[in-house]
Design an enzyme around this catalytic site. Structure first.
Site, mmCIF file in Angstrom:
data_model
loop_
_atom_site.group_PDB
_atom_site.id
_atom_site.type_symbol
_atom_site.label_atom_id
_atom_site.label_comp_id
_atom_site.label_asym_id
_atom_site.label_seq_id
_atom_site.Cartn_x
_atom_site.Cartn_y
_atom_site.Cartn_z
ATOM 1 C CB CYS A 80 -0.789 0.110 0.824
ATOM 2 S SG CYS A 80 -1.714 -1.431 1.358
ATOM 3 C CG HIS A 82 -2.256 4.813 4.936
ATOM 4 N ND1 HIS A 82 -1.971 4.383 3.658
ATOM 5 C CD2 HIS A 82 -2.105 3.246 5.688
ATOM 6 C CE1 HIS A 82 -2.697 3.112 2.828
ATOM 7 N NE2 HIS A 82 -2.684 1.949 4.070
ATOM 8 C CG HIS A 84 -6.459 0.891 1.209
ATOM 9 N ND1 HIS A 84 -5.804 1.240 0.182
ATOM 10 C CD2 HIS A 84 -5.611 0.005 2.153
ATOM 11 C CE1 HIS A 84 -5.045 1.042 0.601
ATOM 12 N NE2 HIS A 84 -4.518 0.742 1.463
#
Lengths: 186, 380
Positions: free
Chosen positions: B145, B274, B308
């Site tokens: 990620c 994030h 996400h």
């Protein structure tokens, strides 16, 4: 400038340390059994190794043999990077995961498999085992592009982001495998 | 070392196919996350942020490209238009950020339409780079990620060193049975749209997107201009699927990015975190932020808009940050209502006007990896 001081190659069930044969196993062994025999030979107590997927085991094995002779405690943990690459990402583990979810009537995804469908997990495993906290990067290229890996590491060193790094190639296709990694220091 | 400018960008997401469309939705607090029930595609209902695939296929009917390739093609095309960069030049390098690329090709019958090597990330990159007639071998980063932030950091480093003059950094991932089932097995999917930093957050929402930033050593004509001021990555060296309890890797990445930018915590106007809305990630970020004395700095997570988006996340969230800075307006954290991180954060709950000159982007991922980058507004 930086210098490569140590190199490990693992191919055809043989491990070469700085060009010298370090370990070899019966070519008839499966890849899985070769990894197991090679790790056993190192006599390192690390039960977590056996939970990893095969490509992470290959990377761990290469890193273990690489670092066994290298004194690096003079370098801060956050100044040691790991920059690896391969062509097939985690294809064997991807197929393994896919086979567990492709059918509605046999739908059994496993987190222990899925987490290994990212190529940088191998970097994470190496960082945990050897307490390395510096820069990470996993590159994908069709062939091993050593110049690309070295350039990336050298640029990080020129910017003072790392002082040393493990770099190289750890690949596993459905048919074959190859690990070629090195230790490079400013 | 050369100065590196952000000169063009695009976002392809559930909220539209341009940066402007997306930013307008962000300002209106409109989420792209929805409920889906698609028998045959996934065995149970799921919550995700999906692009308008019919619209995409209508825009690019060419069957030689996969879903993700079409998203990336459209994204690059739009971004380079705004940047005015020569993508056929050998002074332009392409960098790709993706976690799973064309992994949906494992599914029958899509796979029958493509050669088997199309599932490999280098092949996908080659197809796109060739389409644009760029002569350089593209670079592909697949680092969970943090891939997007890492790709921008890597591109900037190459330009700073003078290896290239321009970089097209494109990231993307699609929502697939492969990825949905994996995150489901981790019990990390929220049963409702995700709630970053909230006391009742209950996991992440997945999303599909592509995004592009164009970096250049030449500034664009229009003010305001944005430069890459610093960036770094670091590893927790703690756990492969759980973030560090001390925010170790994130702390180190921020520290090194500060060092490169030659700034301290006091100069950060805004943090784009994030913020996946998993209990552990958000707590970890609150700790790393506190360790840098940044707890009072307004922070947001955009995961409540797009979910996400994995390999796209670092890129589209950086694009959104650039537009926040351009408009001097910070976007709210959709999904957040009640503070609930282990260390307090100044979470943005409605669009707030503020002069934004120096901002921090964070990312963290499986494998214990963390990344940070700093964007600065400059006047020439």
């Amino acid at each position: 400038m930086s210098t490569i001081t140590n190199q490990i190659t693992i191919a055809n069930h043989k491990i070469f340390k700085n060009g010298v044969l370090f370990f070899e196993a019966d070519p008839a062994l499966s890849f899985k059994d070769f990894l197991k025999a090679s790790w056993k030979n190192l006599k390192v107590k690390y039960p977590k190794f056996y939970k990893m997927d095969e490509i992470s085991k290959l990377g761990m094995l290469a890193a273990e043999v690489l670092l066994m002779d290298i004194p690096y405690t003079d370098i801060a943990q956050e100044d040691i990077g790991v920059v690896l690459s391969n062509a097939h990402s985690t294809i064997a583990t991807d197929i393994n995961h896919w086979n567990s979810v492709s059918n509605d009537s046999a739908f059994f995804p496993s987190p222990a498999v899925f987490v290994y469908t990212l190529p940088n997990i191998m970097i994470g495993e190496i960082c945990i085992k050897h307490k390395l906290k510096g820069e990470n990067a996993f590159f994908i290229s069709q062939q091993y592009d050593e110049a690309l890996i070295k350039r990336h590491i050298n640029l990080l060193m020129a910017q003072n982001k790392i002082q040393a790094a493990i770099g190289g190639w750890v690949d596993r296709s459905e048919e074959d495998y190859l690990a070629e990694i090195f230790w490079i220091r400013k | 070392m050369k100065q590196v400018y952000f000169t063009g960008d695009n976002i392809i997401s559930s909220l539209g196919f341009s940066s402007q469309e997306n930013f307008t939705s962000l300002l209106q607090a409109k989420t792209g996350i929805a409920n889906f029930e698609i028998p045959g595609y996934y065995p149970e209902p799921f919550v995700a942020s999906m692009i308008d695939r019919n619209k995409l296929h209508a825009l690019i009917p060419d069957k030689r490209f996969t879903l993700l390739e079409k998203m990336m093609l459209l994204s690059v095309e739009d971004a380079v238009k705004s940047a005015g960069v020569d993508i056929k030049s050998d002074k332009t390098i392409f960098l790709f950020s993706t976690t799973k690329g064309n992994i949906d090709l494992l599914e029958e019958p899509i796979s029958a339409q493509f050669e088997t090597d199309r599932v490999y990330l280098w092949k996908m990159a080659e197809v796109i780079t060739k389409h644009f007639g760029n002569p350089n071998r593209p670079m592909v980063i697949s680092n969970a990620c943090i891939s997007g932030v890492l790709a921008i950091n890597t591109a900037a480093m190459l330009l700073q060193n003078g290896d290239y003059e321009h970089a097209v950094v494109v990231g993307g991932d699609v929502v697939s049975r492969f990825v949905l089932s994996g995150f489901m097995s981790f019990h990390s999917l929220s049963p409702e749209p995700c709630k970053p930093f909230d006391a009742h957050r209950n996991g992440l929402s997945l999303g599909e997107a592509a995004g592009t930033v164009v970096l250049s050593v030449y500034p664009n004509k229009q003010e305001p201009r944005f430069i890459f001021a610093g960036g770094a990555s670091a590893n927790d060296a703690n756990h492969i699927s759980g973030p560090s309890r001390t925010g170790e890797g994130s702390y180190i990445a921020i520290e090194k990015a500060f060092k490169e930018a030659g700034i301290g915590s006091g100069e950060i106007d805004h943090i784009s975190a994030h913020g996946t809305a998993t209990p552990y990630n958000d707590d970890m970020e609150s700790i790393a932020i506190k360790r840098h004395a940044l707890s009072r700095v307004p922070v947001n997570s955009l995961k409540g808009f797009w979910g996400h988006t994995l390999g796209a996340a670092g890129i589209i969230e950086t694009v959104a940050l650039l537009h926040e800075m351009k408009n001097n307006t910070m976007i709210q954290t959709v999904g957040f209502s009640e503070p609930g991180t282990v260390e307090p954060l100044n979470v943005i709950t409605k669009p707030v006007e503020k002069e934004l000159n120096t901002c921090l982007k964070l990312a963290s991922g499986f494998g214990g990896c963390n990344a940070a980058l700093i964007v600065k507004k400059v006047t020439l």
